[in-house]
Design an enzyme around this catalytic site. Structure first.
Site, PDB file in Angstrom:
ATOM      1  CD  GLU A 195     -11.165   2.092  14.114  1.00  0.00           C
ATOM      2  OE1 GLU A 195     -11.744   1.028  12.789  1.00  0.00           O
ATOM      3  OE2 GLU A 195     -10.351   2.795  13.446  1.00  0.00           O
ATOM      4  NE  ARG A 198      -4.952  -2.863  11.565  1.00  0.00           N
ATOM      5  CZ  ARG A 198      -6.046  -2.868  10.702  1.00  0.00           C
ATOM      6  NH1 ARG A 198      -6.352  -2.382   9.841  1.00  0.00           N
ATOM      7  NH2 ARG A 198      -6.050  -4.228   9.823  1.00  0.00           N
ATOM      8  CB  ILE A 243      -1.425  -0.090   1.906  1.00  0.00           C
ATOM      9  CG1 ILE A 243      -1.840  -0.863   0.961  1.00  0.00           C
ATOM     10  CG2 ILE A 243      -1.700   1.339   1.381  1.00  0.00           C
ATOM     11  CD1 ILE A 243      -2.678  -1.118   2.459  1.00  0.00           C
ATOM     12  CG  HIS A 278     -11.301   0.775   9.785  1.00  0.00           C
ATOM     13  ND1 HIS A 278     -10.981   0.576  11.148  1.00  0.00           N
ATOM     14  CD2 HIS A 278     -11.224   0.750   9.002  1.00  0.00           C
ATOM     15  CE1 HIS A 278      -9.911  -0.136  10.751  1.00  0.00           C
ATOM     16  NE2 HIS A 278      -9.822  -0.453   9.922  1.00  0.00           N
ATOM     17  CG  ASP A 286     -10.194   4.843   6.425  1.00  0.00           C
ATOM     18  OD1 ASP A 286     -11.135   5.386   6.449  1.00  0.00           O
ATOM     19  OD2 ASP A 286      -9.708   3.923   6.357  1.00  0.00           O
ATOM     20  CB  ALA A 303      -5.672   5.162   4.697  1.00  0.00           C
ATOM     21  N   GLY A 360     -11.418   2.517   4.373  1.00  0.00           N
ATOM     22  CA  GLY A 360     -10.293   2.838   3.281  1.00  0.00           C
ATOM     23  C   GLY A 360     -10.874   1.564   2.161  1.00  0.00           C
TER      24      GLY A 360
END
Length: 325
Positions: A266, A237, A156, A284, A261, A235, A286
């Site tokens: 969360e 953890r 990524i 979250h 994100d 985006a 993504g």
């Protein structure tokens, strides 16, 4: 010969489960996902588990007395006790390819929205007001010629770096593993130590896994070293950032802003963070496209089919001895 039994938890597009359902006896409840209590009671009946929305801790793994494989429905596997699964001889796999493009897209989206103050602009216009962006306090930042610091240059991170270069950014990175010179040249990126990444980047984007060595890596000390015009994007953890320290840094304008994100707490996001104008947030999301979720489900299904049908582990993350070459 009876088909292997596979349990699918969470909400997953059925289009991504077609091959799995054609191969095995699959239990799936798309309208009402199974509760943890139901899974604990019935997991002993299954050979494979496609896991979404639940934690595979020791209790759950112990309940799966016939399990041979647990596959995450995504790249992250910090919700699975991979060491305990290995002790039990259970393969843990993930789905790293399907998340690559959509997560990189989300990262770039957050980056552009953050540096161009889109949340603040949207809020102003929706309230019926208007501002003159000739005033410096309302101006955003152009990305051309700026430096992007990538923390975690995996699939990524390297894709984000590629996208960012289309926008004219220079890309530096820090990772536990230094890429070889040929790959660095191909990706057009430069390795730097962590302190250099923090001090030189105009935007820092996080793409490292959640590990003891990365937990809370971005904290008040790091934010103080960043440029006061710099932004941070996460985006990956939520645990990579100390959330309270970030809130202070944003309030005090120690850094210019953040695009998030994922969150340390969360889905419970503190009001102190939600009230800030220099942060833009998403839930979250993504991989939150139908195309991405189908591709991820197909990849996770492939892990189950490869192991339960052909006896070969794909995308294994916990090194179960009998499946090692």
């Amino acid at each position: 010969m009876a088909k292997a039994k596979v349990l699918v938890t969470g909400i997953i597009p059925e289009q991504g489960l077609t091959e799995l359902q054609n191969t095995f006896d699959v239990t799936y409840s798309p309208d009402k996902p199974f509760s943890r209590e139901w899974v604990l009671e019935h997991l002993h009946e299954y050979d494979g588990l496609l896991l979404m929305g639940l934690k595979a801790d020791k209790e759950l793994i112990d309940a799966g007395t016939n399990l041979k494989i647990i596959t995450a429905n995504g790249v992250g596997f910090d919700h699975i006790d991979i060491d305990y699964a290995r002790e039990k001889g259970i393969v843990v796999a993930n789905a790293p390819q399907g998340v690559r493009i959509p997560t990189a897209e989300m990262t770039i989206t957050l980056m552009l929205a953050t540096v161009r103050h889109l949340y603040e602009y949207d809020k102003i216009v929706r309230s019926g007001n208007w501002v003159d962006v000739s005033e410096p306090k309302y101006m955003g930042m152009s990305l051309g010629g700026k430096t992007l610091g990538v923390f975690g240059m995996g699939r990524i991170g390297s894709t984000v770096g590629n996208f960012a270069q289309v926008l004219g950014m220079n890309v530096i990175y820090n990772d536990a593993h230094h890429l070889d010179a040929d790959l660095e040249k191909k990706l057009n990126v430069k390795y730097v130590d962590f302190d250099t990444l923090v001090k030189e980047s105009d935007v820092i984007t996080l793409h490292a896994p959640s590990l003891p060595s990365t937990e809370g890596k971005f904290n008040s000390d790091v934010f103080k070293q960043m440029k006061d015009t710099a932004y941070i994007i996460n985006a990956a953890r939520g645990s990579l950032i100390k959330q309270d320290d970030l809130i202070d840094a944003l309030k005090n304008h120690t850094i210019a802003g953040a695009g998030l994100d994922v969150f340390e707490t969360e889905p419970d996001i503190p009001e102190a963070l939600r009230s800030l104008d220099n942060v833009i947030m998403s839930p979250h999301a993504g991989t939150g496209t139908l195309e991405a979720r189908i591709a991820i489900a197909e990849e996770a299904s492939g892990n189950l089919i490869s192991l339960l049908k052909d006896g070969k582990a794909k995308n294994m993350v916990n090194k179960v001895a009998k499946y090692m070459d």
